[in-house]
Design an enzyme around this catalytic site. Structure first.
Site, mmCIF file in Angstrom:
data_model
loop_
_atom_site.group_PDB
_atom_site.id
_atom_site.type_symbol
_atom_site.label_atom_id
_atom_site.label_comp_id
_atom_site.label_asym_id
_atom_site.label_seq_id
_atom_site.Cartn_x
_atom_site.Cartn_y
_atom_site.Cartn_z
ATOM 1 N N SER A 254 4.936 10.683 39.455
ATOM 2 C CA SER A 254 4.501 11.685 38.486
ATOM 3 C C SER A 254 5.645 12.081 37.565
ATOM 4 O O SER A 254 6.798 11.719 37.790
ATOM 5 C CB SER A 254 3.977 12.915 39.219
ATOM 6 O OG SER A 254 5.072 13.598 39.776
ATOM 7 N N LYS A 255 5.286 12.845 36.537
ATOM 8 C CA LYS A 255 6.280 13.246 35.543
ATOM 9 C C LYS A 255 7.420 14.043 36.164
ATOM 10 O O LYS A 255 8.503 14.127 35.613
ATOM 11 C CB LYS A 255 5.604 14.044 34.422
ATOM 12 C CG LYS A 255 4.613 13.186 33.639
ATOM 13 C CD LYS A 255 4.838 13.208 32.132
ATOM 14 C CE LYS A 255 4.213 12.001 31.496
ATOM 15 N NZ LYS A 255 3.161 12.228 30.541
ATOM 16 N N ARG A 256 7.143 14.651 37.323
ATOM 17 C CA ARG A 256 8.209 15.390 38.002
ATOM 18 C C ARG A 256 9.359 14.455 38.367
ATOM 19 O O ARG A 256 10.501 14.861 38.462
ATOM 20 C CB ARG A 256 7.679 16.009 39.300
ATOM 21 C CG ARG A 256 7.034 17.357 39.115
ATOM 22 C CD ARG A 256 6.583 17.899 40.454
ATOM 23 N NE ARG A 256 5.661 17.002 41.136
ATOM 24 C CZ ARG A 256 5.916 16.363 42.271
ATOM 25 N NH1 ARG A 256 7.082 16.510 42.874
ATOM 26 N NH2 ARG A 256 5.020 15.580 42.821
ATOM 27 N N HIS A 257 9.029 13.196 38.615
ATOM 28 C CA HIS A 257 10.085 12.231 38.918
ATOM 29 C C HIS A 257 10.564 11.706 37.577
ATOM 30 O O HIS A 257 9.799 11.065 36.879
ATOM 31 C CB HIS A 257 9.554 11.094 39.783
ATOM 32 C CG HIS A 257 8.954 11.610 41.049
ATOM 33 N ND1 HIS A 257 7.646 11.976 41.140
ATOM 34 C CD2 HIS A 257 9.521 11.878 42.248
ATOM 35 C CE1 HIS A 257 7.420 12.435 42.359
ATOM 36 N NE2 HIS A 257 8.538 12.388 43.044
#
Ligand code: GLU
Length: 466
Positions: A254-257
């Site tokens: 996900s964008k968190r990564h």
């Protein structure tokens, strides 16, 4: 088989996700393998999530990977327009035909009423679905409300107690119970279609033969099956690709990564061909077990049916390894050019000096970005040191180097014999010299580096170290 036409249908909501590139890779390879076309359609009907400039960023990303679509809003094509926001009258026409055939209906429920309904459903642990109130309106009641200018949306009907089934090229036979399918809004009150209507109308009108998309869309597909049926159209082949998971296998990348976005790879000094090779490796296994092969070979050998439904994990370390292999496969001149294209400031450094350093650092680089940290000491003195020096050891090294010829073999002999005389390990002596000259404990081969750096500069750095 009719002409193979695949498509990617991104929404302009920000930087493309690496998962989009993985789908593009499949679309591109499959269309090329079958002498077909690969289309890009911009799904920009969700105005709330629209990001200015995102469309251009998508083209850039595709171009960077060399996966340019044959048809797109930018290059046009026989099925233009390819931007959904420019196709609104068309959707209206198809919605009207569904209403006419009794497959869709006006819904005048207010936001407030729908919110109340949701809350009650939540309290009663019921699935959040439209309660079909407006389905009961008579034709006259609908006409009267329209005449009064009451805002409305259009919803699709869903038959009761039916099994909606389809055969997915990748996920296999899928069945849904129609009773859990919502009477989906297909046209919003602002006249924009929702994804479900637009995707079906456009995939049909654009003669898409194969719809490959992420597995997260699989629960939408039964609605699409119904719409194809209502319109009386054949459904293209659908293949839902497994989602890419994080390295630990827990959850979607996900964008968190940080590394979910294509930007990460561009800025991080990855070669696009290496990223594609890595993505090919995670969707498919080369029949000869090869891990490094060009895109053309993937296109030739790739078998869509061999994509399992098991989700692959994204292993950044493995990608670094693949990237390093691609860097080493470049000849030195090419690598030099790629470095300058990646970081214009490398182009301002002394050209011949950069050229001489490349063979030394190439073996150790896994990204283009690492050139600066590995070779920076050739261009400027270290600003800090990874650890303090043992001054007495360093002075032995300095004396040995002062007296030797400036070629790495002579230097090696001198340092080794000095360390032997002093009763210290040659390895320790080399390490002191390395830290004093480069600031770091690891780096390119030391004596070859000193040869390039020159005697005067090396001795000065050793002097400062003392
Ligand atoms: N617009 C959708 C997306 O952003 C497309 C889904 C599909 O491929 O059908 O991913």
């Amino acid at each position: 088989m009719d002409t193979v036409r695949t498509r990617i249908a991104p929404s302009p909501t920000g930087f493309p996700h690496i998962g989009t590139i993985y789908q593009v890779l499949v679309d591109f390879a499959f269309s090329r393998q079958n002498h077909g076309q690969f289309v890009m359609r911009l799904e920009d009907t969700d105005r709330a999530r629209f990001v200015e400039g995102a469309e251009g960023i998508i083209y850039d990303a595709f171009a960077w990977f060399g996966l340019a679509p044959d048809e797109s809003p930018k290059v046009g094509g026989p099925y233009a327009p390819y931007r959904q926001s420019e196709r609104l009258p068309l959707y209206r026409k198809y919605v009207d035909s569904l209403i006419g055939k009794g497959y869709a209906y006006h819904c005048f429920c207010t936001r407030g009423r729908l919110d109340e309904m949701r809350k009650t459903q939540e309290k009663n642990h019921q699935p959040p679905m439209y309660d079909q109130t407006c389905l009961k309106l008579t034709a006259d009641e609908v006409r009267a409300r329209l005449k009064d200018g009451i805002p409305y949306v259009i919803r699709m009907k869903v038959p009761e107690h039916e099994t909606i089934a389809f055969d997915d090229l990748i996920a296999g036979h899928i069945e849904f119970d129609s009773d859990v399918i919502d009477h989906q809004v297909i046209l919003k009150s602002d006249g924009y279609p929702t994804y479900h209507l637009a995707v079906v109308v456009d995939d049909h009108l654009m003669e898409i033969s194969h719809v490959f998309r992420g597995k997260e869309w699989i629960s939408s597909t039964p609605k699409h099956v119904l719409l194809y049926r209502y319109f009386g159209w054949d459904m293209p082949v659908h293949g839902h690709l497994p989602l890419i998971l994080n390295e630990d296998g827990k959850g979607k990348l996900s964008k968190r990564h940080g590394h979910a976005s294509v930007e990460y790879y561009r800025k991080g000094g990855y070669l696009p061909e290496a990223v594609l090779n890595y993505l090919s490796n995670i969707v498919w296994h080369h029949p000869e077990g090869k891990e490094i092969y060009p895109l053309a070979e993937f296109i030739r050998l790739f078998d869509i049916r061999s994509i399992g439904s098991q989700a692959p994990r994204f292993d950044l370390k493995k990608l670094d390894w693949v990237n390093g292999q691609y860097i080493r496969a470049l000849d030195d001149k090419e690598l030099h050019e790629r470095l300058v294209a990646f970081d214009a400031s490398i182009g301002t450094l002394e050209h011949s000096l950069v050229s001489r350093t490349i063979p030394l650092v190439k073996e150790r680089m896994s990204t283009l970005k690492e050139y600066r940290s590995l070779a920076g000491f050739f261009f400027e003195r270290p600003k800090g040191f990874e650890r303090p020096f043992a001054a007495d050891v360093l002075s032995i090294g300095k004396k040995a180097l002062e007296m030797t010829d400036w070629d790495h073999e002579a230097m090696e002999r001198a340092v080794r014999s000095a360390s032997e005389k002093a009763g210290i390990k040659a390895r320790d002596l080399f390490m002191e010299i390395r830290v004093a000259v480069t600031g770091k404990t690891v780096g390119p081969p030391l004596l070859e580096s000193l040869e390039i750096l020159g005697k005067e500069e090396t001795l000065k750095r050793l002097e400062i170290g003392l």
